[in-house]
Design an enzyme around this catalytic site. Structure first.
Site, PDB file in Angstrom:
ATOM      1  N   HIS A  42       0.846  -1.187   0.000  1.00  0.00           N
ATOM      2  CA  HIS A  42       0.000   0.000   0.000  1.00  0.00           C
ATOM      3  C   HIS A  42       0.887   1.245   0.000  1.00  0.00           C
ATOM      4  O   HIS A  42       2.112   1.147   0.161  1.00  0.00           O
ATOM      5  CB  HIS A  42      -0.945   0.006   1.213  1.00  0.00           C
ATOM      6  CG  HIS A  42      -0.263   0.053   2.543  1.00  0.00           C
ATOM      7  ND1 HIS A  42      -0.195  -1.029   3.389  1.00  0.00           N
ATOM      8  CD2 HIS A  42       0.410   1.038   3.171  1.00  0.00           C
ATOM      9  CE1 HIS A  42       0.465  -0.714   4.481  1.00  0.00           C
ATOM     10  NE2 HIS A  42       0.853   0.544   4.365  1.00  0.00           N
TER      11      HIS A  42
HETATM   12  P1  TYD Z   1      -1.284  -2.450   8.047  1.00  0.00           P
HETATM   13  O1  TYD Z   1      -0.863  -1.020   8.161  1.00  0.00           O
HETATM   14  O2  TYD Z   1      -2.060  -2.851   6.826  1.00  0.00           O
HETATM   15  O3  TYD Z   1      -0.010  -3.396   8.223  1.00  0.00           O
HETATM   16  P2  TYD Z   1       1.043  -3.939   7.154  1.00  0.00           P
HETATM   17  O4  TYD Z   1       1.338  -2.842   6.186  1.00  0.00           O
HETATM   18  O5  TYD Z   1       2.232  -4.335   7.973  1.00  0.00           O
HETATM   19  O6  TYD Z   1       0.471  -5.124   6.484  1.00  0.00           O
HETATM   20  O7  TYD Z   1      -2.106  -2.820   9.363  1.00  0.00           O
HETATM   21  C1  TYD Z   1      -2.497  -4.144   9.642  1.00  0.00           C
HETATM   22  C2  TYD Z   1      -3.765  -4.082  10.484  1.00  0.00           C
HETATM   23  O8  TYD Z   1      -3.506  -3.415  11.716  1.00  0.00           O
HETATM   24  C3  TYD Z   1      -4.903  -3.332   9.808  1.00  0.00           C
HETATM   25  O9  TYD Z   1      -6.105  -4.020  10.111  1.00  0.00           O
HETATM   26  C4  TYD Z   1      -4.915  -1.982  10.487  1.00  0.00           C
HETATM   27  C5  TYD Z   1      -4.373  -2.279  11.866  1.00  0.00           C
HETATM   28  N1  TYD Z   1      -3.593  -1.157  12.434  1.00  0.00           N
HETATM   29  C6  TYD Z   1      -4.130  -0.402  13.465  1.00  0.00           C
HETATM   30  O10 TYD Z   1      -5.257  -0.635  13.931  1.00  0.00           O
HETATM   31  N2  TYD Z   1      -3.394   0.629  13.983  1.00  0.00           N
HETATM   32  C7  TYD Z   1      -2.151   0.936  13.531  1.00  0.00           C
HETATM   33  O11 TYD Z   1      -1.500   1.887  14.031  1.00  0.00           O
HETATM   34  C8  TYD Z   1      -1.611   0.137  12.452  1.00  0.00           C
HETATM   35  C9  TYD Z   1      -0.249   0.414  11.898  1.00  0.00           C
HETATM   36  C10 TYD Z   1      -2.368  -0.893  11.938  1.00  0.00           C
END
Ligand code: TYD
Length: 125
Positions: A42
């Site tokens: 993303h």
């Molecule tokens: P995401 O940012 O998509 O992680 P990655 O890029 O490592 O795959 O986040 C994964 C999940 O965690 C998503 O459901 C959103 C949640 N999340 C939060 O609730 N708070 C946060 O600060 C972060 C970074 C993620």
């Protein structure tokens, strides 16, 4: 970016303080990622972040919409700055990898761009 690190016979201490391109609003850490799993995939509209591999290693594929590069993160004294509107994919985590992520903004799901074609439209707008 390279952080000040004090090495002595008692071990190492790395300091993340001055010289950051943003003020820290949040941090989180990612660990226990199976080696066949990818994270990220993303971009963010406004958020900037710094990735620090505090333990172990991983690879980051960074894409600004025009070109991409693969960066190995394996040095806990160094952080990778990711600006807004950069498509990132994190992969090849070592079993022992712990990735610290320092972030410029509070969590906001509206700040994410999770569709690559939409990302390209933002970049070229
Ligand atoms: P995401 O940012 O998509 O992680 P990655 O890029 O490592 O795959 O986040 C994964 C999940 O965690 C998503 O459901 C959103 C949640 N999340 C939060 O609730 N708070 C946060 O600060 C972060 C970074 C993620």
């Amino acid at each position: 970016m390279t952080f000040q690190t004090i090495f002595d016979e008692r071990g190492s201490l790395t300091v993340v303080d001055t010289g950051l391109p943003f003020s820290i609003q949040r941090l989180y850490y990612v660990y226990g990622v199976p080696s066949d799993q990818e994270r990220g995939s993303h971009a963010h509209k406004k958020l900037e972040q710094i990735l620090i591999p505090v333990h172990g290693s991983l690879e980051v594929l960074l894409d600004d919409g025009n070109s991409s590069e693969r960066i190995v993160l394996d040095d806990p004294t160094k952080g990778l700055y990711i600006p807004k509107m950069a498509w990132r994919t994190l992969c090849n985590f070592s079993k022992d990898a712990v990735l610290l992520v320092i972030v410029s903004l509070a969590y906001d799901k509206e700040d994410y761009v999770r569709n690559y074609d939409e990302f390209l439209k933002f970049v070229n707008a």
